[in-house]
Design a protein around this motif. Structure first.
Motif, mmCIF file in Angstrom:
data_model
loop_
_atom_site.group_PDB
_atom_site.id
_atom_site.type_symbol
_atom_site.label_atom_id
_atom_site.label_comp_id
_atom_site.label_asym_id
_atom_site.label_seq_id
_atom_site.Cartn_x
_atom_site.Cartn_y
_atom_site.Cartn_z
ATOM 1 N N ILE A 108 0.862 -1.175 0.000
ATOM 2 C CA ILE A 108 0.000 0.000 0.000
ATOM 3 C C ILE A 108 0.900 1.226 0.000
ATOM 4 C CG2 ILE A 108 -1.756 1.304 1.262
ATOM 5 C CD1 ILE A 108 -2.654 -1.388 2.494
ATOM 6 N N SER A 109 0.834 1.999 -1.073
ATOM 7 C CA SER A 109 1.664 3.185 -1.193
ATOM 8 C C SER A 109 0.959 4.399 -0.596
ATOM 9 C CB SER A 109 1.960 3.470 -2.667
ATOM 10 O OG SER A 109 2.534 4.758 -2.800
ATOM 11 N N LEU A 110 1.729 5.199 0.119
ATOM 12 C CA LEU A 110 1.205 6.445 0.662
ATOM 13 C C LEU A 110 1.749 7.646 -0.103
ATOM 14 C CD1 LEU A 110 1.299 5.675 4.488
ATOM 15 C CD2 LEU A 110 -0.554 5.358 2.862
ATOM 16 N N VAL A 122 -1.222 -1.218 -4.341
ATOM 17 C CA VAL A 122 -2.366 -0.324 -4.469
ATOM 18 C C VAL A 122 -1.999 1.074 -3.975
ATOM 19 C CG1 VAL A 122 -4.094 -2.151 -4.253
ATOM 20 C CG2 VAL A 122 -3.344 -0.949 -2.210
ATOM 21 N N SER A 123 -2.617 2.053 -4.587
ATOM 22 C CA SER A 123 -2.492 3.437 -4.136
ATOM 23 C C SER A 123 -3.539 4.262 -4.850
ATOM 24 C CB SER A 123 -1.112 4.013 -4.440
ATOM 25 O OG SER A 123 -1.032 5.339 -3.943
ATOM 26 N N ASP A 124 -4.101 5.198 -4.131
ATOM 27 C CA ASP A 124 -4.974 6.178 -4.770
ATOM 28 C C ASP A 124 -4.272 7.534 -4.817
ATOM 29 O OD1 ASP A 124 -5.125 6.930 -2.097
ATOM 30 O OD2 ASP A 124 -7.184 6.253 -1.847
ATOM 31 N N LEU A 125 -2.969 7.520 -4.467
ATOM 32 C CA LEU A 125 -2.118 8.715 -4.486
ATOM 33 C C LEU A 125 -2.692 9.846 -3.625
ATOM 34 C CD1 LEU A 125 -1.060 8.553 -8.222
ATOM 35 C CD2 LEU A 125 0.284 7.861 -6.231
ATOM 36 N N GLN A 174 -0.496 3.626 10.308
ATOM 37 C CA GLN A 174 -0.146 4.857 10.997
ATOM 38 C C GLN A 174 1.337 5.167 10.935
ATOM 39 O OE1 GLN A 174 -1.821 4.861 14.913
ATOM 40 N NE2 GLN A 174 -3.849 4.335 14.169
ATOM 41 N N ALA A 175 2.118 4.271 10.351
ATOM 42 C CA ALA A 175 3.556 4.476 10.219
ATOM 43 C C ALA A 175 4.023 3.690 9.008
ATOM 44 C CB ALA A 175 4.276 3.978 11.469
ATOM 45 N N ASN A 184 -4.906 7.868 2.030
ATOM 46 C CA ASN A 184 -5.114 6.704 1.171
ATOM 47 C C ASN A 184 -6.218 5.827 1.762
ATOM 48 O OD1 ASN A 184 -4.619 3.760 0.680
ATOM 49 N ND2 ASN A 184 -3.086 4.554 -0.725
ATOM 50 N N ASN A 185 -7.181 5.452 0.933
ATOM 51 C CA ASN A 185 -8.316 4.651 1.406
ATOM 52 C C ASN A 185 -7.884 3.320 2.018
ATOM 53 O OD1 ASN A 185 -10.341 6.503 0.776
ATOM 54 N ND2 ASN A 185 -10.507 5.761 -1.318
ATOM 55 N N ALA A 186 -6.944 2.626 1.375
ATOM 56 C CA ALA A 186 -6.488 1.340 1.908
ATOM 57 C C ALA A 186 -5.770 1.542 3.243
ATOM 58 C CB ALA A 186 -5.577 0.640 0.909
ATOM 59 N N ALA A 187 -4.965 2.583 3.349
ATOM 60 C CA ALA A 187 -4.264 2.859 4.608
ATOM 61 C C ALA A 187 -5.261 3.176 5.716
ATOM 62 C CB ALA A 187 -3.285 4.008 4.433
#
Length: 105
Positions: free
Chosen positions: A30-32, A55-58, A72-73, A63-66
């Motif tokens: 999961i990209s932040l 996945v990432s929504d940039l 949190q880190a 980010n929705n997945a995060a």
């Protein structure tokens, strides 16, 4: 600075993925990354040889997945059993490999 630190674990994950990938083990990245950074994100995936789903929504920390997984880190990881139970949190390098070996005995 964070990009290098966050990617520092990738060589270990690549080796672990090669060794354990199968029906009972998968990695989800999961990209932040923030808006406008898609090229940096996709280049890092290629440069680091990450073969697992990404996945990432940039939207950075929004980010929705995060948000869904309570990230949190970074780097942060959860090892989840096939039954859906969390069996490890933030295991890195040999610690992660040892836990996977223990679980696959």
């Amino acid at each position: 600075m964070c990009a290098l630190f966050c990617r520092a674990e990738n060589p270990h994950l690549v080796e672990i993925y090669k060794q354990f990938k199968g029906p009972a083990f998968e990695i989800l990245g999961i990209s932040l990354d923030k808006p406008g950074k898609k090229d940096n994100w996709t280049k890092a995936i290629e440069q680091d040889g990450l073969k697992w789903p990404q996945v990432s929504d940039l939207n950075g920390w929004q980010n929705n997945a995060a948000q869904l997984y309570g990230i949190q880190a970074i780097p942060q990881n959860y090892l989840i059993s096939p039954e859906g139970k969390i069996v490890g949190i933030n295991l890195k390098g040999e610690q992660l490999a040892d836990k996977l070996r223990e679980l696959t005995r």
